[in-house]
Design a protein around this motif. Structure first.
Motif, mmCIF file in Angstrom:
data_model
loop_
_atom_site.group_PDB
_atom_site.id
_atom_site.type_symbol
_atom_site.label_atom_id
_atom_site.label_comp_id
_atom_site.label_asym_id
_atom_site.label_seq_id
_atom_site.Cartn_x
_atom_site.Cartn_y
_atom_site.Cartn_z
ATOM 1 N N LEU A 265 0.837 -1.203 0.000
ATOM 2 C CA LEU A 265 0.000 0.000 0.000
ATOM 3 C C LEU A 265 0.875 1.258 0.000
ATOM 4 O O LEU A 265 0.607 2.214 -0.738
ATOM 5 C CB LEU A 265 -0.946 0.005 1.208
ATOM 6 N N ALA A 266 1.934 1.254 0.805
ATOM 7 C CA ALA A 266 2.801 2.438 0.866
ATOM 8 C C ALA A 266 3.428 2.705 -0.499
ATOM 9 O O ALA A 266 3.489 3.856 -0.951
ATOM 10 C CB ALA A 266 3.888 2.239 1.920
ATOM 11 N N ALA A 267 3.865 1.633 -1.160
ATOM 12 C CA ALA A 267 4.462 1.811 -2.491
ATOM 13 C C ALA A 267 3.413 2.354 -3.462
ATOM 14 O O ALA A 267 3.703 3.233 -4.289
ATOM 15 C CB ALA A 267 5.024 0.474 -2.991
ATOM 16 N N GLY A 268 2.191 1.855 -3.356
ATOM 17 C CA GLY A 268 1.103 2.320 -4.232
ATOM 18 C C GLY A 268 0.780 3.786 -3.975
ATOM 19 O O GLY A 268 0.593 4.572 -4.914
ATOM 20 N N LEU A 269 0.720 4.166 -2.705
ATOM 21 C CA LEU A 269 0.392 5.564 -2.376
ATOM 22 C C LEU A 269 1.479 6.504 -2.886
ATOM 23 O O LEU A 269 1.198 7.621 -3.329
ATOM 24 C CB LEU A 269 0.235 5.733 -0.854
ATOM 25 N N ALA A 270 2.716 6.020 -2.817
ATOM 26 C CA ALA A 270 3.840 6.863 -3.255
ATOM 27 C C ALA A 270 3.736 7.210 -4.741
ATOM 28 O O ALA A 270 4.298 8.210 -5.188
ATOM 29 C CB ALA A 270 5.161 6.154 -2.966
ATOM 30 N N GLU A 271 2.998 6.394 -5.488
ATOM 31 C CA GLU A 271 2.859 6.645 -6.939
ATOM 32 C C GLU A 271 1.727 7.614 -7.252
ATOM 33 O O GLU A 271 1.574 8.042 -8.393
ATOM 34 C CB GLU A 271 2.564 5.327 -7.662
ATOM 35 N N ILE A 272 0.900 7.930 -6.254
ATOM 36 C CA ILE A 272 -0.252 8.800 -6.529
ATOM 37 C C ILE A 272 0.172 10.265 -6.411
ATOM 38 O O ILE A 272 0.633 10.683 -5.340
ATOM 39 C CB ILE A 272 -1.413 8.491 -5.549
ATOM 40 N N PRO A 273 0.032 11.049 -7.503
ATOM 41 C CA PRO A 273 0.400 12.470 -7.419
ATOM 42 C C PRO A 273 -0.441 13.164 -6.349
ATOM 43 O O PRO A 273 -1.644 12.899 -6.233
ATOM 44 C CB PRO A 273 0.052 13.010 -8.815
ATOM 45 N N GLY A 274 0.213 13.989 -5.555
ATOM 46 C CA GLY A 274 -0.520 14.707 -4.502
ATOM 47 C C GLY A 274 -0.394 14.050 -3.147
ATOM 48 O O GLY A 274 -0.927 14.549 -2.156
ATOM 49 N N LEU A 275 0.276 12.903 -3.085
ATOM 50 C CA LEU A 275 0.506 12.259 -1.781
ATOM 51 C C LEU A 275 2.007 12.135 -1.551
ATOM 52 O O LEU A 275 2.772 11.897 -2.488
ATOM 53 C CB LEU A 275 -0.107 10.854 -1.741
ATOM 54 N N GLN A 276 2.388 12.237 -0.303
ATOM 55 C CA GLN A 276 3.795 12.045 0.043
ATOM 56 C C GLN A 276 3.887 10.985 1.131
ATOM 57 O O GLN A 276 3.305 11.143 2.206
ATOM 58 C CB GLN A 276 4.354 13.364 0.565
ATOM 59 N N VAL A 277 4.570 9.905 0.813
ATOM 60 C CA VAL A 277 4.716 8.834 1.800
ATOM 61 C C VAL A 277 6.162 8.369 1.777
ATOM 62 O O VAL A 277 6.759 8.210 0.713
ATOM 63 C CB VAL A 277 3.730 7.669 1.526
ATOM 64 N N ASP A 278 6.702 8.195 2.961
ATOM 65 C CA ASP A 278 8.068 7.704 3.061
ATOM 66 C C ASP A 278 7.989 6.178 3.192
ATOM 67 O O ASP A 278 7.893 5.639 4.281
ATOM 68 C CB ASP A 278 8.751 8.325 4.278
ATOM 69 N N GLU A 279 8.037 5.505 2.024
ATOM 70 C CA GLU A 279 7.863 4.041 2.009
ATOM 71 C C GLU A 279 8.870 3.335 2.907
ATOM 72 O O GLU A 279 8.556 2.342 3.555
ATOM 73 C CB GLU A 279 8.143 3.478 0.621
ATOM 74 N N VAL A 280 10.107 3.849 2.901
ATOM 75 C CA VAL A 280 11.192 3.169 3.605
ATOM 76 C C VAL A 280 10.920 3.102 5.109
ATOM 77 O O VAL A 280 11.304 2.158 5.787
ATOM 78 C CB VAL A 280 12.530 3.902 3.343
ATOM 79 N N SER A 281 10.218 4.125 5.607
ATOM 80 C CA SER A 281 9.983 4.154 7.057
ATOM 81 C C SER A 281 8.871 3.184 7.466
ATOM 82 O O SER A 281 8.627 2.978 8.654
ATOM 83 C CB SER A 281 9.634 5.574 7.497
ATOM 84 N N VAL A 282 8.167 2.594 6.496
ATOM 85 C CA VAL A 282 7.088 1.666 6.847
ATOM 86 C C VAL A 282 7.694 0.304 7.177
ATOM 87 O O VAL A 282 8.208 -0.386 6.306
ATOM 88 C CB VAL A 282 6.059 1.560 5.689
ATOM 89 N N ARG A 283 7.660 -0.064 8.452
ATOM 90 C CA ARG A 283 8.309 -1.303 8.874
ATOM 91 C C ARG A 283 7.306 -2.338 9.376
ATOM 92 O O ARG A 283 7.598 -3.522 9.430
ATOM 93 C CB ARG A 283 9.314 -1.007 10.005
ATOM 94 N N THR A 284 6.127 -1.877 9.808
ATOM 95 C CA THR A 284 5.159 -2.842 10.365
ATOM 96 C C THR A 284 3.803 -2.633 9.694
ATOM 97 O O THR A 284 3.730 -2.730 8.473
ATOM 98 C CB THR A 284 5.104 -2.728 11.904
ATOM 99 N N ASN A 285 2.752 -2.390 10.447
ATOM 100 C CA ASN A 285 1.414 -2.321 9.837
ATOM 101 C C ASN A 285 0.853 -0.903 9.777
ATOM 102 O O ASN A 285 -0.319 -0.721 9.467
ATOM 103 C CB ASN A 285 0.435 -3.224 10.601
ATOM 104 N N ILE A 286 1.673 0.104 10.130
ATOM 105 C CA ILE A 286 1.156 1.474 10.204
ATOM 106 C C ILE A 286 1.827 2.338 9.139
ATOM 107 O O ILE A 286 3.042 2.312 8.985
ATOM 108 C CB ILE A 286 1.408 2.070 11.609
ATOM 109 N N ILE A 287 0.998 3.095 8.406
ATOM 110 C CA ILE A 287 1.523 4.015 7.386
ATOM 111 C C ILE A 287 1.023 5.421 7.703
ATOM 112 O O ILE A 287 -0.180 5.611 7.926
ATOM 113 C CB ILE A 287 0.993 3.650 5.973
#
Ligand SMILES: Cc1ncc(COP(=O)(O)O)c(C=O)c1O
Length: 360
Positions: A265-287
């Motif tokens: 999900l984090a990788a998918g969100l990172a591809e959506i323009p207008g969202l900023q997510v630090d995929e690397v920091s996602v280690r467990t079940n929380i984004i």
């Protein structure tokens, strides 16, 4: 439309095996020590954590509170992170009900407290101006720091520091099994340095109610007293504890699925323009992620998502939290991603920007 509920892992409902175990549970008056199912859960939990004893409590909040009430007196000081659940979200219970003074240190992005800052915060016990430093509390995984797991090495270092300075160490391990699975370590290694710990059955493990406090026998005896005074001593509570047993037996290993879904999900969100997510920091079940579109703030986006059948939580003006859980499948993750892309597509949210209530 199938709702994809990512507000929290606390939304999880008991499994069929839990419901059967609850219906069949042997019970007794637990205040008299007569409930065999509660005893079994407490023994299982203590063994799993490598501690002498355990105590079933109603919630994580109650577990943290009774742990502190059992170990700190009025005017004692607890060193706690500024983003800790026990500091931010538990009504200041340690102060309100225990007369315990929180000494608040800035949390680091990975959920740890800086060890030098802890040492600097420890009070001179000979100076009568100061409260007495008594205990350090840490959280693993750290909820507000993106569900980050604190490592065995860190837990060892902070335990050593606490012992060297005559302080106790409490661990809010609401999601300690998520940490153990993400790090690939035995949970015992993560909790070995803690004098007291609490973990939750009712989050990713999907039990309907309850947490367990673990520690030495004398500590648990005091925690039992503290549980009584906050009204947490329950009677035929084996009907609930039975689900906790199933949670420990059947639901721990599957947390890895939630972690895998969180990465996708984090990788998918990172591809959506207008969202900023630090995929690397996602280690467990929380984004945690942010909306960068000026016309779409977090309350607006979450409201749009709700209409599209995806539920998430607003945690700041631009910040949103998604928590993977037992009821969210890999297919749900794909659906959530597609619906988010659509929700961010056309018009603006000008009429709602800044108007919704959120908590930071
Ligand atoms: C890290 C942490 N500790 C404690 C709690 C409190 O648990 P409860 O909601 O069962 O009181 C939570 C709840 O989300 C949590 O995330």
């Amino acid at each position: 439309m199938r709702i994809v509920d990512l507000r929290s892992d606390t939304i999880t409902k008991p499994t069929p095996a839990m419901r059967r175990a609850m219906a069949d549970a042997e019970v007794g008056d637990d205040v008299f020590g007569d409930d065999p199912t509660v005893k079994r859960l407490e023994e299982m939990a203590a063994a799993r954590m490598g501690k002498e004893a355990a105590l079933f409590v109603a919630s994580g909040t109650m577990g943290n509170l009774v742990s502190l009430l059992a170990q700190c007196g009025r005017g004692d000081e607890v060193i706690v992170g500024d983003q800790a659940h026990s500091y931010v979200y538990e009504q200041g219970g340690m102060a309100a009900l225990g007369g315990i003074h929180p000494r608040v240190l800035r949390i680091q992005p990975n959920g740890t407290l800086d060890l030098d800052e802890i040492v600097a915060a420890i009070r001179d016990p000979h100076n009568p101006h100061f409260p007495k430093s008594r205990l350090i509390t840490v959280e693993n995984t750290h909820n507000r720091c993106g569900g980050s797991p604190l490592t065995v090495e860190y837990m060892r270092s902070i335990g050593k520091l606490a012992r060297e300075h005559g302080l106790l160490l409490h661990l809010d391990g609401a999601r300690i099994f998520n940490a153990a699975i993400a790090l690939g370590v035995d949970v015992k290694a993560l909790v070995a340095d803690a004098d007291s710990l609490t973990f939750c059955l009712s989050k990713g493990l999907a039990a309907p109610v309850g947490s367990v406090v673990c520690g030495s026998k004398p500590f648990i005896a005091e925690a039992r007293r503290a549980r009584k005074v906050v009204g947490g001593a329950m009677r035929q509570v084996g009907v609930i504890a039975a689900a906790g047993i199933v949670a420990l037996e059947q639901m721990v290993d599957r947390l890895a699925e939630d972690h895998a879904n969180a990465h996708v999900l984090a990788a998918g969100l990172a591809e959506i323009p207008g969202l900023q997510v630090d995929e690397v920091s996602v280690r467990t079940n929380i984004i945690y992620f942010e909306t960068t579109r000026p016309d779409v703030d977090a309350p607006c986006l979450v409201a749009r998502l709700e209409e599209a059948g995806v539920r998430m939580g607003v945690v700041g003006r631009r910040r949103i939290r998604a928590v993977l859980n037992y009821h969210v499948t890999a297919a749900d993750v794909q659906a959530a991603q597609a619906r988010m892309g659509a929700a961010l597509a056309p018009d603006t949210c000008e009429d709602t920007v800044g108007s919704s209530a959120y908590e930071d």
